[in-house]
Design an enzyme around this catalytic site. Structure first.
Site, PDB file in Angstrom:
ATOM      1  N   GLY A  22      18.504 -35.710  -8.252  1.00  0.00           N
ATOM      2  CA  GLY A  22      19.738 -35.626  -9.039  1.00  0.00           C
ATOM      3  C   GLY A  22      19.553 -34.813 -10.305  1.00  0.00           C
ATOM      4  N   ASP A  23      18.442 -35.035 -10.974  1.00  0.00           N
ATOM      5  CA  ASP A  23      18.150 -34.267 -12.189  1.00  0.00           C
ATOM      6  C   ASP A  23      18.028 -32.776 -11.867  1.00  0.00           C
ATOM      7  OD1 ASP A  23      18.087 -36.570 -13.747  1.00  0.00           O
ATOM      8  OD2 ASP A  23      15.938 -36.846 -13.466  1.00  0.00           O
ATOM      9  N   SER A  24      17.391 -32.463 -10.744  1.00  0.00           N
ATOM     10  CA  SER A  24      17.233 -31.064 -10.348  1.00  0.00           C
ATOM     11  C   SER A  24      18.578 -30.439 -10.013  1.00  0.00           C
ATOM     12  CB  SER A  24      16.281 -30.954  -9.161  1.00  0.00           C
ATOM     13  OG  SER A  24      14.985 -31.365  -9.543  1.00  0.00           O
TER      14      SER A  24
END
Length: 70
Positions: A22-24
């Site tokens: 998700g962060d990526s």
């Protein structure tokens, strides 16, 4: 309002670890947005970053795999 269209997820070679996916995605989306891309292009780029993130173990190892500098 504009209807929302769905699109297929990026191809994932082999899912190793979902840590950081998700962060990526968000990082890729925001990077593309900062480059002046439209929302669809931002989502596609974010999707590719998220897909790469799950293809290796660890949250940032994929960036080394493709030569992406942090």
């Amino acid at each position: 309002s504009t209807p929302i269209k769905s699109s297929a997820a990026s191809d994932v070679y082999k899912r190793q670890d979902t840590t950081g996916a998700g962060d990526s995605f968000v990082a890729g989306f925001l990077h593309a947005l900062a480059q002046g891309r439209n929302v669809r292009e931002c989502a596609e780029y974010g999707n590719k970053c998220g897909a790469n993130a799950v293809s290796v173990a660890g949250a940032t190892d994929w960036t080394e795999k493709i030569g992406f500098p942090l």
